[in-house]
Design an enzyme around this catalytic site. Structure first.
Site, short mmCIF file in Angstrom:
data_model
loop_
_atom_site.label_atom_id
_atom_site.label_comp_id
_atom_site.label_asym_id
_atom_site.label_seq_id
_atom_site.Cartn_x
_atom_site.Cartn_y
_atom_site.Cartn_z
CG PHE A 1 -0.47 0.52 2.45
CD1 PHE A 1 -0.49 1.68 3.14
CD2 PHE A 1 0.48 -0.48 3.37
CE1 PHE A 1 -0.06 2.13 4.12
CE2 PHE A 1 1.00 -0.10 4.63
CZ PHE A 1 0.76 1.21 5.04
CE LYS A 2 3.92 1.17 4.81
NZ LYS A 2 4.94 0.87 5.55
CG ASP A 3 4.25 0.52 -4.23
OD1 ASP A 3 5.18 0.93 -4.33
OD2 ASP A 3 3.76 -0.54 -4.54
CB THR B 1 8.32 2.63 4.39
OG1 THR B 1 7.03 2.63 4.94
CG2 THR B 1 8.69 4.38 3.88
#
Length: 484
Positions: free
Chosen positions: A112-114, A145
Site C-alpha cells: 500500500f505504500k506505493d 516503506t
C-alpha cells in the site's frame, strides 16, 4: 491551508513547507490548522469518483491552487498512478460471509505504500523543479516503506535517497526490492537492529536543524503529512464501495478495519472521520500491541522487547502517528500533546488523561491478534474463497471472522489489505498454503545486490551523516558539471 505542529512550538507552514519537513522543528508532526467539513452533497458527489479522482479532490482541499494549479495537480496524481497494475488502482474483492477486502497493493512493490509515495514523489519533484532545488530523503523502514520510497524516486535528478532497513527482520523479497536497485541516487543500509532502533539515528540527525537545512533533508515515512493525506482516500473509497445506499438520513456507517503498525492509515481514518465521513474505525495489531493497550486502557507504554511475528511490517513499538491522533482528539490541544509525548520520550511510558482515552475508545475499536490466529485466518480465507491473504491483511480479516461468530452486524465492514501475499511467501508456507509468485518478484532473486552493513558496534548516526554529506557533494559536482 496552513499546517501547525502537534506540539505547538514551531511556526506554521504551508503544504510545501510540511511536505519538505518530516518532523516539525519542535519534534512534533504537522497537521492542518483547520479541517474542512464535508457536507452530504459533497460525499454523494464524491461517491461516483475513481480512486485517483478521490485522491485528486482530497489533495485539492489540502494543497490549494496558489501552490499547485488544479490542472497541474490532476496531471501529477494521474502520472503517479500510471504504473499501477490494476486499472482501478485500488480494487475491492467481495468474498463469502460479507468479507470485503480492499486491495491496496497493485503498485510496483506490491504494498500500500506505493499509493501515497508515488503521489508524494510527484509533488516533491514538482516543487524541486520549480525552485531548482535538491533534497536528500532519509527513510527508516520495517519492510515496505523503503522499497516503495526507492521505487518512487530512483533515478530522479533532484532527489537522493538513503534507506535504513532492519537486517533479518524483513522478508527476503522486501530486502531484495531495496538492495537490487543500482542507481547513483540510492543508498541502502542493513542495520543490525529492529525498526524502532534504526529510527533513533534518523531522528537524531533531524534534530540538528542546521545540518537538516544545509543538506535539505526530509523524510518519506508516514511522519510526512503528504503520506497521510493520500491515505485518507483509502477510507473514502472503502466507504463508497461498501455503503449500501446514500439515499437515507443520516448516511449509514461502514466499519473500516485497519491493520496497524506506525498508525499512518489509522491517523488518516481519524481525520476522514472528523471531516464528516461516517466510518467506524477498528485498529487491528499483532502481538506488539501498544496501540491496542492505548485504546483499551490508555496505556501508551513500550513493552520490554519487540516480538517478531508473521506480520513483520507491524512489529513496531513506537507508532509515531498516534501523536497526530492524540492532538486531533484533544481538540488540537498542542500543550496536552507536547506534555504526553515529551513524557513518553523521557520514560517510554505514559497514561492518557481519562478524557482523551475516553475519546479515543469512542473513535476507535481495537483488537490484538496472535500468529496462530493469523495463520488460521489465512487458511480459512483460502478454503472459503481460494483467496490468499498476506499476514497483515489476515490481521484485519481475523477481526471480521471473530465478529461473525460473536455478534453478526448489519453494518457493512471493509478490511484494508496492505500487501500482496506474494511478498510474504514464508508466512504463506507457514500456513500450509502455496505461494503465488509473480514473474517480477521471481526476477529479483537473479539480480545483484548492493547495501552497506551497519553493525551494532558502529556509530550509526555518524555513518548516516557521512553518507548524507557524501551524496550532497556528489549532487553539487553533477550540478556544476551540468551547468558548465
Amino acid at each position: 491551508m496552513w499546517y501547525v505542529s502537534t506540539r505547538g512550538m514551531a511556526p506554521r507552514v504551508d503544504f510545501e513547507g510540511a511536505l519538505f519537513s518530516g518532523y516539525a522543528p519542535d519534534g512534533g508532526l504537522f497537521m492542518p490548522e483547520k479541517l474542512p467539513q464535508l457536507d452530504r452533497e459533497t460525499l454523494c458527489r464524491w461517491s461516483a469518483l475513481s480512486y485517483p479522482s478521490l485522491v485528486m479532490e482530497l489533495c485539492a482541499l489540502f494543497i490549494g491552487p496558489e501552490l499547485i494549479p488544479r490542472d497541474d495537480l490532476n496531471d501529477l496524481i494521474h502520472q503517479g498512478f500510471s504504473r499501477f497494475r490494476h486499472r482501478e488502482v485500488v480494487h475491492l474483492s467481495r468474498l463469502r460471509n460479507g468479507l470485503n477486502v480492499l486491495e491496496l497493493w497493485h503498485g510496483a512493490t506490491y504494498a500500500f505504500k506505493d499509493l501515497s509515495l508515488c503521489c508524494t514523489a510527484q509533488l516533491l519533484q514538482y516543487f524541486l523543479e520549480k525552485r531548482k532545488k535538491h533534497v536528500t530523503v532519509v527513510v527508516g523502514t520495517s519492510g515496505d516503506t523503503g522499497s516503495a520510497a526507492i521505487e518512487s524516486v530512483q533515478g530522479a535528478k533532484n532527489v537522493d535517497i538513503i534507506v535504513l532497513l532492519p537486517k533479518g527482520h524483513c522478508t527476503k523479497i522486501q530486502e531484495l526490492q531495496m538492495t537490487t536497485v543500482w542507481k547513483e541516487n540510492v543508498r541502502v543500509f542493513a542495520v543490525e537492529g529492529n525498526s524502532d532502533e534504526l529510527d533513533k539515528p534518523i531522528k537524531a540527525v533531524f534534530e540538528d536543524v542546521a545540518f537538516v537545512k544545509k543538506h535539505n533533508l526530509m523524510s518519506l515515512n508516514s511522519i510526512n503529512w503528504s503520506r497521510v493525506l493520500v491515505q485518507m482516500a483509502h477510507h473514502f473509497f472503502a466507504y463508497f464501495q461498501c455503503v449500501p445506499s446514500l439515499d437515507v438520513h443520516p448516511l449509514p456507517p461502514v466499519e473500516v478495519v485497519v491493520p496497524t503498525g506506525a498508525a499512518g492509515n489509522l491517523a488518516a481514518g481519524c481525520i476522514a472521520q472528523r471531516m464528516g465521513l461516517p466510518i467506524r474505525l477498528v485498529t487491528a495489531v499483532n502481538c506488539n500491541d501498544i496501540i491496542h493497550r492505548t485504546v483499551q486502557h490508555g496505556d501508551f507504554s513500550l513493552s520490554e522487547t519487540i516480538k517478531p511475528t508473521l506480520a513483520s511490517a507491524m512489529d513496531i513499538q513506537v507508532p509515531y502517528n498516534m501523536e497526530r491522533i492524540f492532538w486531533l482528539l484533544s481538540d488540537c490541544n498542542s500543550q496536552v500533546t507536547r506534555a504526553l509525548m515529551e513524557q513518553f520520550e523521557r520514560t517510554q511510558s505514559v497514561h492518557l488523561p481519562k478524557e482523551l482515552q475516553s475519546k479515543l475508545s469512542a473513535a476507535v475499536t481495537s483488537e490484538s491478534v496472535s500468529d496462530e490466529t493469523i495463520t488460521q485466518t489465512m487458511v480459512r480465507c483460502w478454503e472459503e474463497n481460494q483467496y490468499l491473504l498476506c499476514p497483515h491483511s489476515a490481521v484485519a480479516v481475523s477481526y471480521h471472522y471473530q465478529k461473525l461468530h460473536r455478534q453478526p452486524s448489519s453494518t457493512p465492514r471493509c478490511c484494508l489489505a496492505p500487501a500482496s501475499a506474494a511478498k510474504f511467501q514464508e508466512a504463506v508456507l507457514t500456513a500450509g498454503l502455496t505461494p503465488e509468485i509473480p514473474s517480477e518478484i521471481l526476477a529479483l532473486e537473479r539480480k545483484e545486490t548492493r547495501c552497506t552493513l551497519m553493525r551494532k558496534s558502529d556509530d550509526w548516526m555518524l555513518m548516516l551523516r557521512d553518507t548524507i554529506e557524501d551524496m550532497s557533494q556528489q549532487w553539487r559536482d553533477r550540478f556544476l558539471n551540468a551547468a558548465e
